[in-house]
Design an enzyme around this catalytic site. Structure first.
Site, mmCIF file in Angstrom:
data_model
loop_
_atom_site.group_PDB
_atom_site.id
_atom_site.type_symbol
_atom_site.label_atom_id
_atom_site.label_comp_id
_atom_site.label_asym_id
_atom_site.label_seq_id
_atom_site.Cartn_x
_atom_site.Cartn_y
_atom_site.Cartn_z
ATOM 1 C CB THR A 26 12.353 33.631 -16.829
ATOM 2 O OG1 THR A 26 13.018 32.358 -16.779
ATOM 3 C CG2 THR A 26 12.755 34.463 -15.626
ATOM 4 C CB CYS A 27 10.440 32.792 -21.627
ATOM 5 S SG CYS A 27 9.043 33.884 -21.451
ATOM 6 C CG ASP A 28 16.437 30.005 -20.020
ATOM 7 O OD1 ASP A 28 16.305 28.949 -20.670
ATOM 8 O OD2 ASP A 28 17.539 30.483 -19.707
ATOM 9 C CB SER A 29 14.241 25.255 -20.613
ATOM 10 O OG SER A 29 13.306 25.360 -21.620
ATOM 11 C CG ASN B 82 11.345 36.796 -19.193
ATOM 12 O OD1 ASN B 82 10.701 35.763 -19.028
ATOM 13 N ND2 ASN B 82 12.014 37.016 -20.290
#
Ligand SMILES: Cc1ncc(COP(=O)(O)O)c(C=O)c1O
Length: 386
Positions: A330-333, A369
């Site tokens: 996903t795009c989350d850190s 996502n």
């Protein structure tokens, strides 16, 4: 911060081939379910606690295939929601083999469970007790007591359970309302380091039950010792018989006619599921190798966040080791699976294996996502079963 989990580098030829074949045939991400491991663990737990009837905590891994395995072994089921009841109903599991253990529930949920045939429910306060007035002829309640557990990874007495000192007044109120409280339960927390809290809770609950039985004409004869039996995340080798020996001893002192039950989740299913993910891409950032996988903390590795678990990992390649990070898709850190571990050089398409990934993994994943869930593969039949 260095990640201390076990990471295995390389695999024997047959194991390597199996993972490669499964990934090629079914694609990744995959969760591979080995029913024989549940069978083994179920039998080992029953052997370690021969006086205890097992009710599998469905929440740990609510997959049809797992329910079928436990059903075939003659186990009971612990449900905590209408959704879990529906799952058992769909699979035609007999409601009388099911207990409802959520201490707080909607009336609608109680009615669904009653229709299905559940007669044992857990409560932990007077407001919840009063919900059963109109069903009193059809139920026997278990009162959950809180025992805080600093040694458990997940302390399940923070949110639920009354104090031991409140038990007599709740039991007295139940008597006034004509509701039968047939026993006490506790859950000392999940992934316990040892059984000392189980023993303390058994001793305190049984002492109180004996005292209440001496004072009241209503007999309490059920003691539910919950879950908490550990998975082997550290790969140190959990010997369930050794873990359970003090519990067995404590239970041996109770009246023989008492009905002792348990709600194991994690221990039964954790080792039965292996995750197979692929490296999708890589980069080098500040001198560290980053590998981006097709499953992560919003998916099968969600237990690393919700369940505080740290799953043992394995890569199939061998070679010189470098500081590496494994990140989810996903795009989350926050979506990082392992930080600062030593791995050989990987490339896109290489496989990363997660072990002990049956409990509180697929159960808590999200669709963030809009990424697809890992597919659930039954190893024995080599079929996707979700
Ligand atoms: C009420 C109840 N019973 C049983 C379990 C299963 O516990 P474990 O997975 O530690 O065996 C849980 C876990 O959350 C629970 O809340």
């Amino acid at each position: 911060m260095a990640d201390k989990r076990p990471v295995k580098i390389g695999a024997p030829e047959d194991e390597h081939q199996l993972y490669q074949d499964l990934a090629q045939e079914f694609g990744t991400p995959l969760l591979v379910y080995d029913e024989s491991v549940v069978e083994q663990h179920y039998r080992a737990l029953c052997d370690a606690l021969p006086a205890v009837r097992m009710y599998y905590a469905v929440k740990a891994l609510p997959q049809e295939q797992v329910i079928r395995t436990i059903d075939s072994l003659g186990g009971g089921f612990d449900v905590a929601s209408g959704g879990e009841t529906d799952l058992l109903l769909k699979l035609k599991v007999f409601g009388r083999r099911t207990i409802h253990t959520h201490p707080v529930k909607k009336d609608e949920e109680i009615r669904t469970a009653l229709r299905y045939g559940v007669t044992t429910f857990v409560i932990d306060n007077v407001y919840e007790l009063e919900k059963f007035v109109s069903y009193r002829s059809r139920v026997g309640l278990i009162l959950r007591v809180s025992f805080r557990s600093p040694g458990a990874i997940v302390d399940l007495s923070r949110k639920f359970g009354c104090n031991l000192s409140e038990v007599p007044s709740i039991v007295a109120r139940a008597g006034e309302l004509g509701i039968h409280i047939k026993g006490l339960s506790f859950h000392v927390g999940s992934q316990c380091a040892d059984a000392s809290k189980h023993v303390e809770s058994i001793e305190k609950c049984s002492e109180l039950m004996l005292q209440l039985n001496a004072e009241n004409d209503r007999l309490m004869n059920v003691l539910d010792i919950g879950g908490g039996f550990p998975a082997d995340y550290d790969r140190r080798g959990v010997v369930i018989d050794t873990f359970c020996a003090p519990i067995r001893e404590a239970l041996g002192k109770l009246p023989a006619e008492w009905d002792i039950i348990a709600e194991p989740g994690r221990y039964l299913v954790a080792a039965a599921v292996t995750s197979i993910t692929s490296v999708v891409g890589r980069s080098v950032r500040d001198g560290v190798n980053w590998y981006y996988l097709d499953d992560g903390a919003y998916g099968s590795y969600s237990g690393q966040i919700y369940d505080h678990a740290c799953y043992p990992l394995q890569v199939l390649k061998e070679g010189p080791l470098h500081r590496s990070i494994l990140a989810g898709p996903t795009c989350d850190s926050i979506d990082v699976v392992a930080e600062d571990i030593l791995l050989p050089e990987l490339t896109a398409g290489d496989l990363v294996i997660g072990h002990e990934m049956g409990a509180y993994t697929a159960a808590t994943r999200t669709r963030f996502n809009s990424l697809p869930d890992a597919r659930f593969l039954d190893l024995a039949s080599r079929r996707i079963v979700d």
